[in-house]
Design a protein around this motif. Structure first.
Motif, PDB file in Angstrom:
ATOM      1  N   HIS A 137       0.851  -1.190   0.000  1.00  0.00           N
ATOM      2  CA  HIS A 137       0.000   0.000   0.000  1.00  0.00           C
ATOM      3  C   HIS A 137       0.888   1.241   0.000  1.00  0.00           C
ATOM      4  N   HIS A 139       0.833   5.417   0.918  1.00  0.00           N
ATOM      5  CA  HIS A 139       0.168   6.620   1.433  1.00  0.00           C
ATOM      6  C   HIS A 139       0.932   7.816   0.886  1.00  0.00           C
ATOM      7  N   SER A 161      -3.657   5.672  -0.597  1.00  0.00           N
ATOM      8  CA  SER A 161      -4.406   6.606   0.245  1.00  0.00           C
ATOM      9  C   SER A 161      -3.708   7.953   0.218  1.00  0.00           C
ATOM     10  N   ALA A 181      -6.535   8.348  -5.576  1.00  0.00           N
ATOM     11  CA  ALA A 181      -6.458   7.529  -4.367  1.00  0.00           C
ATOM     12  C   ALA A 181      -7.698   6.656  -4.207  1.00  0.00           C
ATOM     13  N   LEU A 183      -8.484   5.564  -1.152  1.00  0.00           N
ATOM     14  CA  LEU A 183      -8.934   5.955   0.187  1.00  0.00           C
ATOM     15  C   LEU A 183      -8.478   7.384   0.427  1.00  0.00           C
ATOM     16  N   ALA A 207     -11.772   6.895  -5.525  1.00  0.00           N
ATOM     17  CA  ALA A 207     -12.003   6.625  -4.102  1.00  0.00           C
ATOM     18  C   ALA A 207     -13.312   5.874  -3.873  1.00  0.00           C
ATOM     19  N   LEU A 254      -5.458   2.991   8.568  1.00  0.00           N
ATOM     20  CA  LEU A 254      -4.758   2.123   7.632  1.00  0.00           C
ATOM     21  C   LEU A 254      -4.385   0.793   8.282  1.00  0.00           C
TER      22      LEU A 254
END
Length: 311
Positions: A137, A139, A161, A181, A183, A207, A254
């Motif tokens: 993942h 961010h 994210s 993204a 999220l 999203a 997360l």
């Protein structure tokens, strides 16, 4: 292929100088005596997310531009102290820095040094792709030049994210982050109609989950087309500073979400971590641990009223 990294954090590494002021706005005067003093410490948005996810047991790696300067040394030392992987791309303009004016009620005003970034800054594509290939993942912090890394992250198949912070719902700078993204976190601070903005994010971008934090009023979660209010968690100690609360919320969300927790319960994790962050003086960097987080979530679930949905 297995993942060596659970969360790859892009951007948001830097240093803050904390100045406690008698009130915000600061009253005009020739001078003010500052207590408990003026402190410079490592920790901006990406640093705080990385600290939070790492403290909760997620294998975390941070990628950003850093200068060969005292501020960069502070950032490197923070990551080393907490065992967080760091790839520092040389930044000739210097490490990002800011001055945070903190009022007695914990509110803050951040002054960012805009000379330490350029429109031409880029994270090396080969480095982004190499890290993305071993990550689960990403961010992505909304600092320059992270928007340019989004296509490579998408191609690698990572979930993504981002946190739009105090976006007003229309400023174009935030749109690449907002629309790429899976999220999206943001604050309700500058939104006149949070639900409208949240729904537009799902309509115009990728999203499927949007979380809007609202401070003492908790947060709003949009998932599967349903808007739900998430109650604020009671702080475990007196509130002293709101700095890093949104980053703590994102990190805890997360952690839960990447372990398969449904969005609503993941948001409860976020509110507990955000409340905890508000009890940490801005001169320190500390993140909630799993035991305290789980206890806080259990307490919220015992007191939560089910079915608080909004259309």
């Amino acid at each position: 292929m297995g993942h060596e990294i659970d969360v790859l954090v892009l951007g948001g590494a830097g240093v803050d100088t904390i100045v406690h002021v008698p009130e915000l706005p600061v009253p005009f005067a020739d001078s003010h005596m500052i207590r408990p003093g003026i402190v410079t410490r490592a920790g901006q948005s990406g640093d705080f997310v990385a600290l939070g996810t790492s403290a909760l047991g997620l294998r975390t790696h941070h990628l950003d531009l850093l200068g060969d300067d005292p501020e960069g040394d502070l950032v490197r030392a923070l990551h080393q102290e907490h065992g967080i992987g760091l790839t520092a791309v040389p930044q000739p303009l210097g490490t990002k820095r800011a001055v945070n004016l903190v009022g007695p009620d914990g509110r803050r005003l951040s002054l960012y040094d805009a000379t330490r970034a350029a429109d031409t800054d880029r994270l090396p594509e080969a480095t982004v792709r190499a890290l993305a290939a071993v990550s689960r993942h990403a961010h992505v912090v909304i600092t320059q030049p992270c928007a340019h890394a989004l296509p490579a992250l998408r191609e690698a198949g990572l979930t993504i994210s981002t946190d739009l912070h105090d976006w007003d719902g229309s400023h174009p700078y935030h749109e690449p982050f907002a629309h790429q993204a899976d999220l999206v976190f943001l604050s309700t601070t500058a939104l006149t109609d949070p639900e409208r903005t949240m729904r537009r994010l799902t309509e115009r971008g990728r999203a499927r989950i949007v979380v809007a934090t609202a401070g003492a009023d908790g947060a709003y979660l949009l998932a599967d087309g349903e808007l739900t209010h998430i109650p604020a968690a009671p702080p475990p100690a007196p509130v002293v500073d709101s700095n890093g609360a949104g980053d703590a919320f994102a990190a805890a969300f997360l952690h839960a979400w990447l372990h398969g927790t449904p969005p609503h319960r993941s948001a409860l994790h976020g509110t507990v971590a955000g409340a905890y962050a508000c009890t940490i003086p801005s001169t320190r960097t500390a993140a909630i641990g799993r035991e305290e987080l789980n206890a806080g979530v259990a307490g919220l679930e015992r007191s939560e009223q089910p079915g608080a949905s909004y259309s």
